[in-house]
Design a protein around this motif. Structure first.
Motif, PDB file in Angstrom:
ATOM      1  N   ASN A 184       0.839  -1.190   0.000  1.00 33.13           N
ATOM      2  CA  ASN A 184       0.000   0.000   0.000  1.00 33.13           C
ATOM      3  C   ASN A 184       0.871   1.236   0.000  1.00 33.13           C
ATOM      4  N   GLY A 185       0.505   2.210  -0.810  1.00 36.42           N
ATOM      5  CA  GLY A 185       1.342   3.397  -0.870  1.00 36.42           C
ATOM      6  C   GLY A 185       2.413   3.244  -1.928  1.00 36.42           C
ATOM      7  N   ALA A 186       2.450   2.069  -2.569  1.00 36.01           N
ATOM      8  CA  ALA A 186       3.460   1.861  -3.607  1.00 36.01           C
ATOM      9  C   ALA A 186       3.102   2.631  -4.860  1.00 36.01           C
ATOM     10  N   GLY A 187       1.849   2.987  -4.992  1.00 33.79           N
ATOM     11  CA  GLY A 187       1.466   3.813  -6.123  1.00 33.79           C
ATOM     12  C   GLY A 187       0.612   3.110  -7.153  1.00 33.79           C
ATOM     13  N   LYS A 188       0.228   1.861  -6.879  1.00 30.16           N
ATOM     14  CA  LYS A 188      -0.512   1.113  -7.885  1.00 30.16           C
ATOM     15  C   LYS A 188      -1.847   1.760  -8.211  1.00 30.16           C
ATOM     16  N   SER A 189      -2.633   2.036  -7.138  1.00 28.46           N
ATOM     17  CA  SER A 189      -3.958   2.601  -7.383  1.00 28.46           C
ATOM     18  C   SER A 189      -3.856   3.960  -8.046  1.00 28.46           C
ATOM     19  N   THR A 190      -2.897   4.760  -7.615  1.00 27.28           N
ATOM     20  CA  THR A 190      -2.725   6.077  -8.221  1.00 27.28           C
ATOM     21  C   THR A 190      -2.427   5.962  -9.711  1.00 27.28           C
ATOM     22  N   LEU A 191      -1.546   5.050 -10.049  1.00 26.89           N
ATOM     23  CA  LEU A 191      -1.197   4.892 -11.453  1.00 26.89           C
ATOM     24  C   LEU A 191      -2.419   4.471 -12.262  1.00 26.89           C
ATOM     25  N   MET A 192      -3.206   3.568 -11.679  1.00 29.93           N
ATOM     26  CA  MET A 192      -4.402   3.120 -12.397  1.00 29.93           C
ATOM     27  C   MET A 192      -5.358   4.274 -12.622  1.00 29.93           C
ATOM     28  N   GLY A 226      -7.893   8.095 -16.305  1.00 33.70           N
ATOM     29  CA  GLY A 226      -8.307   9.461 -16.604  1.00 33.70           C
ATOM     30  C   GLY A 226      -8.730  10.277 -15.409  1.00 33.70           C
ATOM     31  N   MET A 227      -8.738   9.644 -14.233  1.00 37.17           N
ATOM     32  CA  MET A 227      -9.206  10.383 -13.072  1.00 37.17           C
ATOM     33  C   MET A 227      -8.176  11.406 -12.615  1.00 37.17           C
ATOM     34  N   TYR A 228      -6.913  11.062 -12.711  1.00 37.92           N
ATOM     35  CA  TYR A 228      -5.862  12.023 -12.358  1.00 37.92           C
ATOM     36  C   TYR A 228      -5.088  12.391 -13.607  1.00 37.92           C
ATOM     37  N   LYS A 229      -4.516  13.588 -13.578  1.00 39.00           N
ATOM     38  CA  LYS A 229      -3.679  14.001 -14.684  1.00 39.00           C
ATOM     39  C   LYS A 229      -2.232  13.924 -14.216  1.00 39.00           C
ATOM     40  N   PRO A 230      -1.368  13.260 -14.965  1.00 40.58           N
ATOM     41  CA  PRO A 230       0.030  13.151 -14.530  1.00 40.58           C
ATOM     42  C   PRO A 230       0.737  14.502 -14.579  1.00 40.58           C
ATOM     43  N   ASP A 231       1.677  14.709 -13.687  1.00 43.38           N
ATOM     44  CA  ASP A 231       2.453  15.946 -13.718  1.00 43.38           C
ATOM     45  C   ASP A 231       3.438  15.944 -14.870  1.00 43.38           C
ATOM     46  N   ALA A 232       3.904  14.744 -15.199  1.00 41.29           N
ATOM     47  CA  ALA A 232       4.865  14.636 -16.311  1.00 41.29           C
ATOM     48  C   ALA A 232       4.729  13.263 -16.927  1.00 41.29           C
ATOM     49  N   GLY A 233       5.216  13.116 -18.148  1.00 41.86           N
ATOM     50  CA  GLY A 233       5.239  11.799 -18.778  1.00 41.86           C
ATOM     51  C   GLY A 233       4.194  11.649 -19.877  1.00 41.86           C
ATOM     52  N   MET A 250      -8.282  -4.003 -13.319  1.00 44.39           N
ATOM     53  CA  MET A 250      -8.973  -4.578 -12.165  1.00 44.39           C
ATOM     54  C   MET A 250      -8.149  -4.343 -10.921  1.00 44.39           C
ATOM     55  N   ASP A 251      -8.708  -3.580  -9.978  1.00 44.65           N
ATOM     56  CA  ASP A 251      -7.983  -3.238  -8.751  1.00 44.65           C
ATOM     57  C   ASP A 251      -8.497  -4.084  -7.596  1.00 44.65           C
ATOM     58  N   GLU A 252      -7.740  -5.099  -7.236  1.00 47.59           N
ATOM     59  CA  GLU A 252      -8.117  -6.014  -6.152  1.00 47.59           C
ATOM     60  C   GLU A 252      -9.525  -6.581  -6.341  1.00 47.59           C
ATOM     61  N   PRO A 253      -9.829  -7.146  -7.488  1.00 39.08           N
ATOM     62  CA  PRO A 253     -11.199  -7.571  -7.732  1.00 39.08           C
ATOM     63  C   PRO A 253     -11.637  -8.746  -6.863  1.00 39.08           C
ATOM     64  N   TYR A 293      -4.059  -6.191 -13.808  1.00 41.24           N
ATOM     65  CA  TYR A 293      -4.673  -6.837 -12.627  1.00 41.24           C
ATOM     66  C   TYR A 293      -3.821  -6.530 -11.397  1.00 41.24           C
ATOM     67  N   ILE A 294      -4.451  -5.865 -10.434  1.00 41.92           N
ATOM     68  CA  ILE A 294      -3.712  -5.541  -9.207  1.00 41.92           C
ATOM     69  C   ILE A 294      -4.179  -6.471  -8.107  1.00 41.92           C
ATOM     70  N   SER A 295      -3.248  -7.056  -7.411  1.00 40.67           N
ATOM     71  CA  SER A 295      -3.682  -7.960  -6.344  1.00 40.67           C
ATOM     72  C   SER A 295      -2.628  -8.101  -5.271  1.00 40.67           C
ATOM     73  N   HIS A 296      -3.088  -8.399  -4.081  1.00 41.89           N
ATOM     74  CA  HIS A 296      -2.184  -8.739  -2.988  1.00 41.89           C
ATOM     75  C   HIS A 296      -2.037 -10.233  -2.857  1.00 41.89           C
ATOM     76  N   LYS A 297      -2.938 -10.941  -3.502  1.00 36.13           N
ATOM     77  CA  LYS A 297      -2.984 -12.389  -3.254  1.00 36.13           C
ATOM     78  C   LYS A 297      -1.974 -13.104  -4.148  1.00 36.13           C
TER      79      LYS A 297
END
Lengths: 331, 500, 346
Positions: B40-48, B53-60, B167-170, B198-202
């Motif tokens: 958590n805090g690694a940035g996965k959800s933010t990147l997704m 389209g929910m966030y706009k990147p500062d660069a890239g 898919m974020d932790e589906p 696909y993002i997952s902890h499992k």
């Protein structure tokens, strides 16, 4: 279901939204004060300032009660009617007691306590129905609003009670240079502040309003707490009723209609949230003062009645929008 | 047409006070399942959220389907063919299943403004049936279980002809069979050329479907490779940045006398005749498929729900539990599986949340002594290593793991005798999980009796002293730690059949 | 659950019994519609002890609002008179329109449906009840408007006063009493209200002879004492040398007086009102108010019932205007006596 607010804010970084949340309303208050003093030379006089304070006293006292309720996720629409009922009962009882040769000090105390008692009984009834049947507070207190007004007319026979006697001093006189109504208002503000910040009871109010299920699951007796909140508000309203009628030097059964909306507006402008869990007494006071000043300055400037309504509505809408924008996403 | 459906080049995104995404470059090949793991805090959800389209990147740069994208909104993303299934369900409770599935593309009557409700419901019912799902189209979202709601969200994303599905932790809240269903769908989509992130902890799960795996840590992309290049341990090492030899720390604890016993616990239609006991210092795991009734059992024990029959005994003596207060006063504490709903007051501060129960059951004073409270809360934060900017921070802003620790802190302050944890590590990253296991071990050592409900078998096997298995509202087996294996537990839990 | 319902019902019954016991016998707004009132056991027994013969005539009085003290005054008068004078002729029942046009329309319709022979009413609005009234008249019901009239082309008969006449009386006496170049302010009734509009026009007409008098401000006080008080308090801060406040009704005037008293300016500002309520006439006697106007509530009640009685005997009716009377210190004793007889002044 809630959405996680994705920020990991490091301490020390200034966040405008949070700043506004805490202090915004006071900034607005200062701005309005400044503008008013410039617009009207009559504004910053002793007399006028005291006038404004007395004029907002009743609403502020009621607003304190509403703040407590709104924080816990509740509301009360009956204060206007209960003010009429308790106020008329207060002055009517006082008049009878004094006519029966009771000392006016004792009669006064009994009458005011009676008024507060009536306020508490009505709130108790409301809260009992709300908690027992999980009924929406809006509807229950709306019904109580009608019932209380009816009771008031029954008690007074539809006519004003006049020639009430010395009890008018609690609404018309001052102790030193501070009007008694203002003293009462300050007392109620302090009590509310203590409840909300120093007492476990207050903490529970925020918890219940913030997330009732979690409050229950944390071992809080939510029904008991809610009823206590209503009782407190009812006592405040009873006191406000006494002051209201005393100030008018008569018991008027048809007055104070809609007063609860002014009180609720003050609380909301002051930062309390209808979702519950958020609110402060200082914010409510600021809200009440802002509304009071606006009413006062529009009057001082001899602005026509119709325009006054429009200006008032406009300013309130702005305050509420600002409030929503800075609170971020809520449930 | 290039072989990449998505290319991210040097994407960076900051929020006030923190750099969430630090210069990440990533490619996702068409028609593959690309798994992303990280704490958590690694940035996965933010990147997704940036991709969606929910966030706009500062660069890239973001190149999707061979087109360099300018700024866009989630709706535009959907139109382009990017669909997303969120981890935190955003359902509208009063909306029906049918309305939800067709949200935004409802079949309309002659005049476009009117929705053809009959068609809506019929089509939905047909679709649900064809997918072999036992959910009625007219059910309101709020009446669905968490796992059913999640499945509906998944269906929604699948049915809108996306080219890329995120898919974020589906599977965080769905049953085993539903997970299988999802994986089948994923294979179908792959065959159709759809790409999936696909993002997952499992970690056990991901190897079933992953073609490629990317590991993130602290907002940076650490490594990407084909699934075969990794194993569970190597991933954990990369995620945490250090060697983790022991995922499930288990302490040697002296198990004392019986703390708690339940006899004949019954709730009509939910569970019946539940009998078990726990000793001081023991960790009893509750295994079972979702919907088996485990949460309901412990909620009844805790006084949150009513029960129809049965006795509860503490230290051999019967206690009457009719409300949460009764439970707490007898030393029985429960952490709900839904910490958002039952565990926390999200808009209040960390300090207030931690002190919520203690105000009555520890301090028992009508007035709050602020300095004392601060000290107590501070100690708890330190003891449980809760990461928070300050005691006054809004608890909703903490990561899932730290929120869970805050809830734990609340209860630990009143020194429970029996601590019931319902899915304590759900939605929490590996590092935080480890810390919670350690805490549990410490508590067991201090003599607390612990009951843990979990749907992660490895977790149960790693931590419990005994495992009780619930199936269909009945307790169907008890297995000692030494004898327990995934198979033996599943045999009880699923009764030998492969569906629920 | 059952216990609570029983408790609530008992409370309701107690309240209704209380209502039956108070001397003015007001009805709670819950029993506002005629059909319910006809069924409630306590009312007819208390109001007309000599029961008229079966098939008796019924007269309904739809009061504008029990919250309006003046309207209630008229109602109380009517009830008294109905009992004393007309008990053998007809049954009398009063209803509260709660200042709501819709409610009043429904009450008119219900009265017709419940076979009332005469409907006396105080209109909430001059246009709204026209259709209902015309309908009632077409079904043979006599409709009489008191303390006002509606725009129905003569379908109903009215016993009215003229707000403009009332206002003129005040304007004239103010014209006599105000000092040269006096600054005055006006406290008004609600916007669009015909009484307020009439009195406003009357004030200005009465003051025509005094072109030197300036109207510094006008504010709407909504008939309310509290608003009268607050507005006056603020005026005292912003208008230098305010010398007179003319008010569309006594309530606001009395509120203005309280503000002036609290500011220590008693005797320096003249206050005028309309309605001649008990408290106001006492104020006129004590010099706290200069003058008020007596809307003859008694005459309204008398004439209203008299017309009802005539209508029941088949006589033809003609609308009349009842003159209002100026009340000043010179003639205030008469009105104090009146209030004493009515029990308003003890």
């Amino acid at each position: 279901m809630n959405k996680t607010v994705e920020t990991n804010i490091k301490p020390g970084v200034i966040d405008v939204k949070q700043l506004y949340n805490k202090y915004g309303i006071f900034a607005i208050l200062i701005v309005i004060l400044a503008i008013s003093s410039i617009i009207s030379p009559a504004f910053l006089t002793d007399t006028n300032i005291l006038n404004v304070l007395t004029q907002i006293s009743v609403v502020t006292i009621v607003a304190c009660g509403e703040t407590i309720l709104i924080i816990s996720g509740m509301i009360d629409l009956s204060p206007g009617s209960v003010i009429a009922l308790s106020g008329c009962l207060c002055v009517g009882t006082y008049k009878s007691l004094v006519a029966g040769n009771m000392a006016w000090g004792l009669a006064g105390i009994i009458s005011i306590l009676l008024a507060m008692g009536v306020g508490m009984v009505i709130s108790f009834l409301s809260s009992a129905i709300i908690t027992r049947y999980n009924a929406p507070p809006f509807i229950v207190t709306l019904a109580m609003m009608t019932a209380a007004r009816g009771l008031c007319y029954i008690y007074t026979g539809g006519q004003p009670i006049y020639d009430i006697g010395e009890i008018r001093v609690i609404g018309q006189s001052s102790l030193g240079f501070i009007p008694i109504t203002v003293i009462a208002m300050i007392l109620v503000l302090i009590i509310t502040w203590v409840i909300l910040t120093q007492m476990r009871f207050g903490r529970y109010l925020y918890a219940i309003g913030g997330n009732k299920e979690a409050a229950v699951a944390s071992g809080i007796k939510t029904n008991k707490t809610i009823m206590l909140a209503y009782l407190t508000s009812g006592a405040f309203v009873g006191l406000a009723g006494s002051i209201f009628m005393a100030r008018l030097n008569s018991g008027q059964p048809s007055e104070a209609v809609g007063l609860e909306f002014d009180a609720i507006t003050a609380a909301i402008i002051g930062g309390s949230s209808f979702n519950g869990g958020i609110g402060t007494v200082t914010g409510t006071l600021a809200g009440a003062i802002i509304i009071g000043i606006i009413n006062n300055i529009l009057n001082l400037m001899l602005v026509q009645s119709y325009y006054q309504q429009i200006v008032k509505g406009f300013i309130i809408v702005i305050a509420v929008i600002l409030d929503i924008k800075t609170k971020g996403k809520t449930k | 047409m290039s072989e990449n459906i998505l290319e991210l080049k040097n994407v960076t995104k900051s929020f006030p006070g923190v750099k969430a995404i630090d210069d990440i470059s990533l490619t996702v090949k068409r028609g593959t399942v690309h798994v992303i793991v990280g704490e958590n805090g690694a940035g996965k959800s933010t990147l997704m959220k940036i991709i969606n389209g929910m966030y706009k990147p500062d660069a890239g740069e973001i190149i999707f389907d061979d087109t360099l994208l300018g700024a866009y909104t989630p709706k535009m993303a959907r139109d382009m063919g990017i669909a997303m299934i969120y981890q935190e369900l955003n359902i509208i409770p009063e909306m029906t299943v049918a309305e939800n599935i067709y949200l935004g593309r409802e079949p309309t009557r002659k005049f476009k403004t009117f929705i053809h409700n009959k068609k809506l419901n019929k089509q939905s019912a047909e679709y649900l049936k064809s997918q072999k799902l036992n959910i009625k189209a007219r059910t309101k979202m709020k009446d669905l279980t968490v796992s059913q709601a999640q499945i509906i969200e998944i269906i929604k994303a699948i049915t809108c002809n996306a080219k890329l599905i995120i898919m974020d932790e589906p599977t965080s809240a769905i049953t085993e069979s539903e997970t299988e269903y999802l994986f089948e769908k994923i294979r179908e989509l792959k065959a159709q050329g759809v790409s999936i992130i696909y993002i997952s902890h499992k970690l056990d799960e991901i190897f079933k479907i992953a073609d490629h795996i990317s590991v993130f840590r602290d907002g940076r992309h650490i490594k990407t490779g084909s699934a075969g290049e990794f194993n569970k341990n190597s991933i954990i090492t990369l995620m945490v940045g250090r060697e983790m030899s022991n995922i499930y720390p288990k302490e040697e604890v002296e198990i004392a006398e019986e703390a708690f016993r339940v006899e004949g616990l019954t709730s009509k239609g939910v569970f019946s005749d539940i009998n078990f006991s726990v000793r001081y210092g023991e960790i009893l795991g509750f295994a079972g498929l979702m919907g088996a009734g485990r949460s309901e059992i412990v909620r009844a024990i805790f006084g949150l729900d009513k029960k129809d029959g049965g006795r509860i005994l503490m230290g051999g003596k019967e206690v009457v539990i009719k409300s949460v207060n009764d439970a707490i006063e007898n030393g029985i504490i429960m952490l709900s599986e839904n910490r958002r709903k039952y565990g926390l007051i999200p808009i209040r501060s960390v300090r207030e949340n931690i002190m919520l129960a203690a105000l009555k059951y520890m301090l028992d004073k009508k007035f709050i002594r602020h300095r004392q409270e601060k000290k107590i809360a501070q100690e708890m934060v330190a003891r449980l290593s809760i990461k928070t900017p300050s005691l006054n921070a809004t608890v909703a802003n903490l990561s899932g793991g730290n929120q869970q620790k805050a809830v734990l802190a609340k209860w630990l302050l009143i020194k429970p005798k029996v601590l019931i944890l319902d899915e304590p590590t759900r939605g929490i990253d590996v590092g935080a999980k480890y810390e919670i296991y350690k805490i549990m071990g410490r508590l067991a050592k201090e003599g607390i009796a612990i009951i843990m409900i979990s749907s992660e078998l490895p977790e149960l096997l790693g931590i419990s002293d005994r495992i009780a298995v619930i199936r269909g509202g009945r307790l169907v087996g008890e297995i000692k730690r030494e004898e327990a294996t995934q198979e033996s537990v599943m045999r009880f839990a699923a009764g030998g059949e492969s569906n629920e | 659950m059952k216990k609570v319902i029983v408790l609530l019902l008992c409370t309701a019954l107690i309240i209704m019994a209380m209502a039956g016991c108070t001397p003015t016998a007001p009805q709670s707004s819950a029993a506002a519609s005629p059909s319910q009132a006809a069924a409630s056991p306590s009312e007819p027994a208390k109001e007309s002890p000599d029961q008229p013969a079966a098939g008796a005539k019924k007269v309904a009085f739809i009061c504008k609002a029990y919250s309006d003290a003046f309207c209630v005054w008229v109602k109380n008068e009517m009830e008294k008179l109905a009992k004393e004078k007309y008990a053998g002729e007809f049954e009398f029942a009063a209803f509260d329109a709660e200042n709501n046009s819709e409610k009043q329309i429904n009450q008119i319709n219900n009265a017709v449906a419940n076979k009332f022979d005469v409907i006396i009413f105080q209109q909430v609005d001059t246009q709204a009840p026209v259709t209902a009234v015309k309908d009632a008249v077409s079904k043979g019901v006599t409709v009489i408007a008191v303390t006002g009239h509606i725009e129905d082309g003569g379908a109903s008969i009215y016993v009215d006063s003229s707000p403009e006449q009332q206002g003129t009386l005040i304007g004239q006496v103010a014209a006599e009493r105000l000092a040269k170049d006096a600054k005055i302010a006006i406290l008004q009734g609600p916007a669009g209200n015909p009484h307020a509009n009439g009195r406003e026009a009357g004030f200005k007409k009465g003051l025509e002879t005094r072109k030197d008098v300036q109207i510094a401000d006008e504010q709407i006080g909504e008939w309310q004492k509290e608003k009268g008080l607050t507005i006056t308090q603020n005026w005292l801060s912003s208008i230098k040398d305010l010398q007179g406040i003319l008010c569309h009704n006594d309530n606001m005037a009395l509120g203005a007086y309280e503000a002036i008293k609290m500011a220590g300016k008693e005797g320096k500002i003249q206050i005028y009102g309309v309605d001649a309520m008990a408290e106001a006439v006492l104020a006129v006697k004590d010099g706290k108010m200069e003058a008020t106007v007596f809307q003859n509530a008694i005459a309204f009640a008398e004439k209203g019932l008299e017309f009802a009685s005539k209508a029941l005997k088949g006589e033809k009716l003609e609308s009349i205007i009842v003159d209002s009377e100026l009340v000043t210190k010179d003639n205030v004793e008469k009105y104090i006596e009146l209030h004493k007889q009515l029990g308003n002044i003890k």
